[in-house]
Design an enzyme around this catalytic site. Structure first.
Site, short mmCIF file in Angstrom:
data_model
loop_
_atom_site.label_atom_id
_atom_site.label_comp_id
_atom_site.label_asym_id
_atom_site.label_seq_id
_atom_site.Cartn_x
_atom_site.Cartn_y
_atom_site.Cartn_z
N GLY A 1 2.28 59.90 41.44
CA GLY A 1 0.97 60.05 40.79
C GLY A 1 0.31 58.69 40.61
N SER A 2 -0.34 58.52 39.46
CA SER A 2 -1.21 57.35 39.28
C SER A 2 -0.48 56.01 39.23
CB SER A 2 -2.03 57.53 38.00
OG SER A 2 -2.84 58.66 38.13
N THR A 3 0.83 56.00 39.01
CA THR A 3 1.53 54.70 39.00
C THR A 3 1.37 54.02 40.37
OG1 THR A 3 3.58 55.87 39.51
CG2 THR A 3 3.24 55.23 37.22
#
Lengths: 572, 111
Positions: free
Chosen positions: A287-289
């Site tokens: 995801g956003s990491t």
């Protein structure tokens, strides 16, 4: 003429003696020549004892020499059923000591055999009790047993050894060739009572113990990580969780906590899923990491600058017939704000600015799609397809951390690149191998795999990631007195029944490092399927903060807010 | 006389040989007894090492500290690093030093 009687007697006597000597001579030849081979074997069997000797398995200690795994000789109990007068009585006497039902013991003792195991590798306390009650037909032998005195602490890294002493999981398996003791067969002389008289050869000397391992792990940091992870697991009622703490400058593993935990002292009743090291074996969509990594690539390639203005499309953009949403409707924002506010649209645009080949090249350079080569078994490569296999949406999806599978270890290694000024370090867990006498055999030094980005780019991304914690989605990771850089991630899991993204199952994560100006710790927190709140900023970031502040305190790292102490000098 | 001496010497040699063998066996038993003692002492040492490692487990220490002695982790801001400036103190060390202090804030109602 007949001879004199005395002469006849002498002749008879001589004959008898000759016959006697003849018999003795015949017997001598029979024993020493004709039956020599057979009788030699028989004699050796009676006054020689061949025993298999095995040196103790090596010890595993943490970076401060605290024992994490060690061997100890403990008694195993056997019975000789043919020598027992009352198996029932013996079984009743042994039952409370061995913690085995009397009926079960009696069944074994009634077998028509000359040897039967009653209990293997008992606790030392049980051994002491047995020594107080010697019984006819019951005996003990000493066998090496592996003890993990800290119980579940670090269990997923240590692994465990089997009943035969061979390493089956974790470090026990990976370093089996170092840890196992020397195996040797010795021939001993024994007397009529079976006592050992004297070793026949040099082989009877004690076999060498296995080598001992010194880990990079700090058991206090490990304890803090496990304690805080367990607390988060209880709070979120998640399915599983992982915390990894690395020294970003060297790649040395300081702690690796996995939940649910297990006790390596008693694994018989557990399923393999329980002792799987999820930090290495389980790939998840980050995801956003992943946006932190994409940002680093974009800055290094100068397709973006922190101040570059990016239009957020008011929270909605269509790519390849698929609508991408942002959780916040953004207009024109800086590139730094794209990362700080975790804009999917901004990340997709960044990925498109980089292009497939460059994005893929950087993701590979950061270590995705390949093993980190940490010295632990079972590591997965994750999933990073070659651009030839990408679809029309892939570039945008991968930039947002979808269509790509990473292990927590890969992600924390990648974030360490930003923390240490741009170098990908090989993570490692064993720092020293020593022999039984404590002599250093092997010292493992930090190993740089490659330079991925320039120090300037690393500093620029760090500054952006500090904004994530001060003003963005990761405010709950903030540690008072310290500059924290990191990125939150909330990824939908793929529902195995439908093959589509689930609307109820998420992975919440936070990856970052602290202090941002001189990083001592790189850390990832992954919470798998939390119930209720699932945002990484809400379920994982607080774990980062709690672990970070305790570990920094333990390591004696100064905060950024020193207090000047007013002191009397004592001068007149 | 010579014969007698030869016989005596022969018998003496036999005695020395037998004595040597008997002494070897006696030493063998002694070595085995010492080895057994060594094994027992090593077992005791290992038991104590396991016991020390078990008793010094961080979770046990933390439990004893909190439950038995009422200790708790320092809260944010309770541990401060004091940087002492050498220039301000004549005669003080030229090297700046750090002092870690725990701010003790006793709960109300306790001395």
């Amino acid at each position: 003429m007949a001879g004199s009687p005395s002469r006849t007697r002498r002749f008879v006597l001589l004959l008898v003696l000759l016959c006697g000597f003849g018999v003795v001579l015949f017997r001598l030849v029979s024993l020493q020549v004709l039956q020599a081979a057979e009788l030699t074997v028989k004699a050796d069997r009676q006054h020689q004892k061949t025993v298999a000797l095995e040196g103790a398995r090596g010890t595993i200690v943490d970076r401060h020499g605290k024992v994490l795994a060690m061997n100890m000789d403990v008694p195993s109990v056997f019975g000789v059923p043919t020598a027992l007068e009352s198996p029932a009585q013996t079984a009743r006497t042994l039952s409370p000591v061995l913690h085995v039902r009397a009926s079960e013991l009696e069944k074994k003792l009634r077998q028509d055999r000359s040897f039967v195991w009653l209990a293997r590798k008992l606790d030392p306390e049980q051994g002491h009790q047995l020594e107080q009650m010697p019984m006819e037909g019951i005996g003990t032998v000493l066998e090496g047993r592996r003890f993990y005195p800290k119980g579940p602490l670090l269990a997923h890294v240590l692994g465990f050894a089997g009943l035969d002493g061979a390493g089956l999981e974790g470090l026990e398996r990976r370093y089996e060739s170092h840890l196992h003791g020397e195996k040797r067969v010795a021939v001993l002389q024994r007397d009529a009572l079976g006592r050992i008289v004297f070793p026949k050869d040099e082989a009877a000397q004690n076999p060498a113990s296995g080598h001992s391992l010194t880990l990079t792990i700090d058991e206090v940091i490990q304890y803090i990580a496990e304690k805080e992870l367990e607390e988060a697991m209880n709070k979120t009622r998640a399915k599983a969780g992982t915390v990894i703490v690395l020294d970003p400058q060297t790649g040395a593993l300081l702690a690796l906590a996995i939940s649910p935990r297990f006790d390596p002292n008693s694994v018989a009743a557990l399923t393999p899923g329980r002792w799987r090291n999820r930090a290495l074996t389980d790939a998840y969509e980050p995801g956003s990491t992943m946006k932190a990594i994409v940002a680093a690539a974009a800055l290094e390639e100068q397709v973006m600058k922190p101040g570059t203005m990016v239009f957020g499309e008011n929270g909605r953009m269509t790519i390849a017939n698929t609508v991408i949403h942002d959780h916040e409707k953004l207009g024109w924002v800086t590139f730094a704000q794209v990362i700080q506010k975790s804009s999917n649209i901004g990340a997709a645009k960044t990925g498109m600015a980089l292009g497939e080949q460059r994005l893929y090249r950087y993701l590979r350079a950061f270590g995705f799609g390949q093993r980190t080569e940490i010295d632990l078994p079972g590591e997965a490569v994750g999933l990073l397809r070659d651009p030839k296999g990408w679809g029309r949406r892939s570039l945008a999806s991968i930039s947002m951390g979808q269509e790509v599978g990473v292990t927590p270890m890969q992600m924390v290694s990648a974030i360490s690149v930003l923390a240490n000024g741009g170098m990908l370090m090989k993570p490692y867990v064993v720092s020293e191998v020593r022999d039984a006498q404590g002599q250093l055999l092997k010292q493992i030094e930090p190993e740089m795999k490659r330079r991925v980005i320039s120090p300037e780019t690393a500093r620029a991304v760090t500054s952006i990631l500090e904004g994530v914690v001060t003003d963005g989605t990761g405010t709950k990771a903030a540690i008072p007195g310290f500059r924290v850089a990191g990125k939150t991630g909330t990824a939908q899991k793929i529902d195995p029944r439908t093959g589509a993204y689930s609307s109820t199952q998420f992975v919440g994560s936070f990856v970052g490092f602290v202090p941002a100006d001189n990083p001592r710790l790189a850390m990832i927190v992954v919470i798998d399927e939390p119930q209720g709140e699932s945002f990484g900023g809400l379920v994982a970031a607080p774990v980062f903060r709690r672990v970070g502040e305790q570990v920094l305190n333990y390591l004696g790292v100064s905060s950024n807010e020193p207090v000047k102490l007013a002191m009397a000098t004592g001068h007149r | 006389m010579k014969k007698l001496l030869a016989v005596c010497a022969g018998v003496g040699l036999v005695f020395v040989f037998v004595w040597e063998r008997v002494d070897m066996v006696r030493l063998g038993y002694h070595i085995e007894r010492l080895k057994h003692e060594k094994v027992l002492l090593e077992r005791e040492r290992d038991e104590l090492r396991v016991k020390v490692a078990t008793l010094s487990a961080p979770d046990r220490i933390a439990k004893v500290a909190t439950d038995k002695f009422g200790m708790s982790l320092p809260q944010p801001g309770q541990v401060v690093v004091v940087q002492s400036g050498p220039a301000e103190w004549p005669g003080a060390s030229r090297q700046a030093s750090e002092v870690r202090l725990a701010k003790v804030e006793m709960p109300s109602g306790r001395p």
